[in-house]
Design a protein around this motif. Sequence first.
Motif, PDB file in Angstrom:
ATOM      1  N   VAL A 197       0.845  -1.209   0.000  1.00  0.00           N
ATOM      2  CA  VAL A 197       0.000   0.000   0.000  1.00  0.00           C
ATOM      3  C   VAL A 197       0.874   1.251   0.000  1.00  0.00           C
ATOM      4  N   LEU A 198       1.913   1.263   0.837  1.00  0.00           N
ATOM      5  CA  LEU A 198       2.806   2.429   0.883  1.00  0.00           C
ATOM      6  C   LEU A 198       3.521   2.627  -0.452  1.00  0.00           C
ATOM      7  N   THR A 199       3.970   1.534  -1.058  1.00  0.00           N
ATOM      8  CA  THR A 199       4.661   1.630  -2.347  1.00  0.00           C
ATOM      9  C   THR A 199       3.719   2.106  -3.446  1.00  0.00           C
ATOM     10  N   ALA A 200       2.499   1.576  -3.461  1.00  0.00           N
ATOM     11  CA  ALA A 200       1.522   2.013  -4.465  1.00  0.00           C
ATOM     12  C   ALA A 200       1.189   3.493  -4.298  1.00  0.00           C
ATOM     13  N   TYR A 209       8.576  14.616  -2.681  1.00  0.00           N
ATOM     14  CA  TYR A 209       8.983  14.450  -1.287  1.00  0.00           C
ATOM     15  C   TYR A 209       8.098  13.403  -0.599  1.00  0.00           C
ATOM     16  N   THR A 210       6.796  13.521  -0.815  1.00  0.00           N
ATOM     17  CA  THR A 210       5.865  12.564  -0.215  1.00  0.00           C
ATOM     18  C   THR A 210       6.185  11.149  -0.682  1.00  0.00           C
ATOM     19  N   ALA A 211       6.434  10.981  -1.961  1.00  0.00           N
ATOM     20  CA  ALA A 211       6.764   9.656  -2.500  1.00  0.00           C
ATOM     21  C   ALA A 211       8.050   9.116  -1.870  1.00  0.00           C
ATOM     22  N   ARG A 212       9.068   9.960  -1.785  1.00  0.00           N
ATOM     23  CA  ARG A 212      10.336   9.522  -1.165  1.00  0.00           C
ATOM     24  C   ARG A 212      10.133   9.157   0.299  1.00  0.00           C
ATOM     25  N   ARG A 213       9.339   9.944   1.006  1.00  0.00           N
ATOM     26  CA  ARG A 213       9.077   9.684   2.431  1.00  0.00           C
ATOM     27  C   ARG A 213       8.358   8.345   2.623  1.00  0.00           C
ATOM     28  N   LEU A 214       7.367   8.078   1.786  1.00  0.00           N
ATOM     29  CA  LEU A 214       6.649   6.804   1.875  1.00  0.00           C
ATOM     30  C   LEU A 214       7.580   5.622   1.595  1.00  0.00           C
ATOM     31  N   ARG A 215       8.459   5.773   0.620  1.00  0.00           N
ATOM     32  CA  ARG A 215       9.422   4.701   0.322  1.00  0.00           C
ATOM     33  C   ARG A 215      10.411   4.518   1.475  1.00  0.00           C
ATOM     34  N   LEU A 218       9.777   5.150   4.656  1.00  0.00           N
ATOM     35  CA  LEU A 218       9.045   4.465   5.724  1.00  0.00           C
ATOM     36  C   LEU A 218       8.947   2.967   5.445  1.00  0.00           C
ATOM     37  N   THR A 219       8.701   2.620   4.192  1.00  0.00           N
ATOM     38  CA  THR A 219       8.609   1.208   3.813  1.00  0.00           C
ATOM     39  C   THR A 219       9.959   0.519   3.941  1.00  0.00           C
ATOM     40  N   ASP A 220      10.993   1.125   3.388  1.00  0.00           N
ATOM     41  CA  ASP A 220      12.307   0.483   3.331  1.00  0.00           C
ATOM     42  C   ASP A 220      13.037   0.463   4.662  1.00  0.00           C
TER      43      ASP A 220
END
Length: 129
Positions: free
Chosen positions: A42-45, A60-66, A68-70
Amino acid sequence: MGSSVAHLAERIREATTTDEVAEALTGLTAAHDGILALVADVLTATADFCDGLDEPADPYTARRLRYLTDEHLRTIRTDLVDTRNALADRHAPHPGRSACAEEAASTEREHSAVCACPPPPRTLPIPFS
């Protein structure tokens, strides 16, 4: 999915052995279809979606979500897998819990009103500062 997580928590609260908790944690930590793997998807999508948007904050939001996932989610999963494996290797009953047969001992006067199980542990509210 929320009810699945709640069900796992309830199974852990009712568990009387390390094997029961290890089994419940397997549903959370399974590499391909565990709850944490699904959260990572879900975070990656969401990160992929944000990459396609055109506001300045979207990358920035996309990088932050990645991130958090990684980093964070991977750390949580690794720690839970280690805990799960340690519990699975123990094959031990919990000393403060016993399986409830929902029956009273034959020496009890009120068979239907008395459970031989110890009461659940009392939790105290956490004070807010």
